[in-house]
Design a protein around this motif. Sequence first.
Motif, PDB file in Angstrom:
ATOM      1  N   UNK A  17      52.533  72.087  32.822  1.00 13.39           N
ATOM      2  CA  UNK A  17      53.689  71.454  33.470  1.00 13.39           C
ATOM      3  C   UNK A  17      54.982  72.154  33.075  1.00 13.39           C
ATOM      4  N   UNK A  18      55.118  72.456  31.779  1.00 15.33           N
ATOM      5  CA  UNK A  18      56.334  73.118  31.310  1.00 15.33           C
ATOM      6  C   UNK A  18      56.487  74.495  31.945  1.00 15.33           C
ATOM      7  N   UNK A  19      55.373  75.226  32.067  1.00 19.38           N
ATOM      8  CA  UNK A  19      55.427  76.578  32.640  1.00 19.38           C
ATOM      9  C   UNK A  19      55.813  76.524  34.116  1.00 19.38           C
ATOM     10  N   UNK A  20      55.236  75.592  34.855  1.00 20.07           N
ATOM     11  CA  UNK A  20      55.506  75.550  36.283  1.00 20.07           C
ATOM     12  C   UNK A  20      56.913  75.027  36.554  1.00 20.07           C
ATOM     13  N   UNK A  21      57.443  74.142  35.682  1.00 19.73           N
ATOM     14  CA  UNK A  21      58.815  73.679  35.856  1.00 19.73           C
ATOM     15  C   UNK A  21      59.791  74.824  35.594  1.00 19.73           C
ATOM     16  N   UNK A  22      59.476  75.671  34.603  1.00 17.81           N
ATOM     17  CA  UNK A  22      60.322  76.844  34.348  1.00 17.81           C
ATOM     18  C   UNK A  22      60.315  77.770  35.558  1.00 17.81           C
ATOM     19  N   UNK A  23      59.127  77.948  36.154  1.00 22.06           N
ATOM     20  CA  UNK A  23      59.041  78.784  37.355  1.00 22.06           C
ATOM     21  C   UNK A  23      59.811  78.152  38.510  1.00 22.06           C
ATOM     22  N   UNK A  24      59.743  76.817  38.631  1.00 25.92           N
ATOM     23  CA  UNK A  24      60.471  76.125  39.699  1.00 25.92           C
ATOM     24  C   UNK A  24      61.969  76.318  39.539  1.00 25.92           C
TER      25      UNK A  24
END
Length: 334
Positions: free
Chosen positions: A221-228
Amino acid sequence: MPGSGVPALDVALGLATLFAVLALITSGLGELINTALSKRARLLEDTLRRMLDGSGQKEQDDEQPRALHSADLAAEMLSHPLAGSEASSRRHEGPAYLPSRVFATVLVDTLLPPTAPTEAAKPDHPSHDILTQAAVTIEALPLDSPLRVGLETALKDARSDRDRFQAGIEHWYDSAMRRLSGAYRRETKKVLFLVGLALAVGFNADAYRVTDTLWHDSGQRAAVVAAATKIASDRPIAARTASFAQQLEVISTTVDAVPRLQLPLGWSATDGDPRKVPTDVSAILIKVLGLIVTALAISLGAPFWFDVIGRGLSLRSSGPRPISATAAPTRNPS
């Protein structure tokens, strides 16, 4: 990046980001397909044929206007120099777009060509003008001809004014183009859904499995939010470019961004890997449903998902709503 404290919001952001990136690729591929197939140009030609179809005309004689002897008035119009000067399809001989002003001008030039000056055509004989020619042409058309209906309506509203006559033709054409635009959007949605489904299968972008992974893995979740956050700040746009090479470059750049999402995409042959092709009937049904949901989400378009990402990031950064200073204090039950 720390979590938002609301896992559901981060999961939604992750899904929206995946859908936005895949939608960008889909729109680029859809534009390539529509361009290669000349969909817009062919729809325009089909619409003109329906408007100007002369196949049901009455028996013609030598006294009828020259244009009515043409077996294909639509083709004659599309070959007109003024129509050819408009934006055209790269794979199709005809134009992909025709403004109403150009259509009316080309129709009048094609259907009512100027005649050699005669005694009757002099200014002191106003009845022998373009409107009189239009009336003669209308009489040569069958009662159920779409062209006759359009010209009759324009002539009736013209009130002996040539400019009003041309404006009436433009209005008739605009009505047909609104129907064409609706048909083009429906055709495009079908193409986008099929391309989106192919991408979902190719990337194994199963909405159900991605949701399950994000829900149970805070690191993902943290990785994909950073990508978002990065994607939202860059706000890439799959613009309609002038060449296939530029369109392919946009698609290639967006495809390269997919691994940065760090989502469990792709297929695997390893036992125990959730990305392996399922063999159980219930698992297959869930997989198919997840892929279809992804394809439907992609068909909503990248702008929609970028708006969702922006709103989600705003909610995420704002945190919980502060307690109002004017709120009444809670009474002590004692």
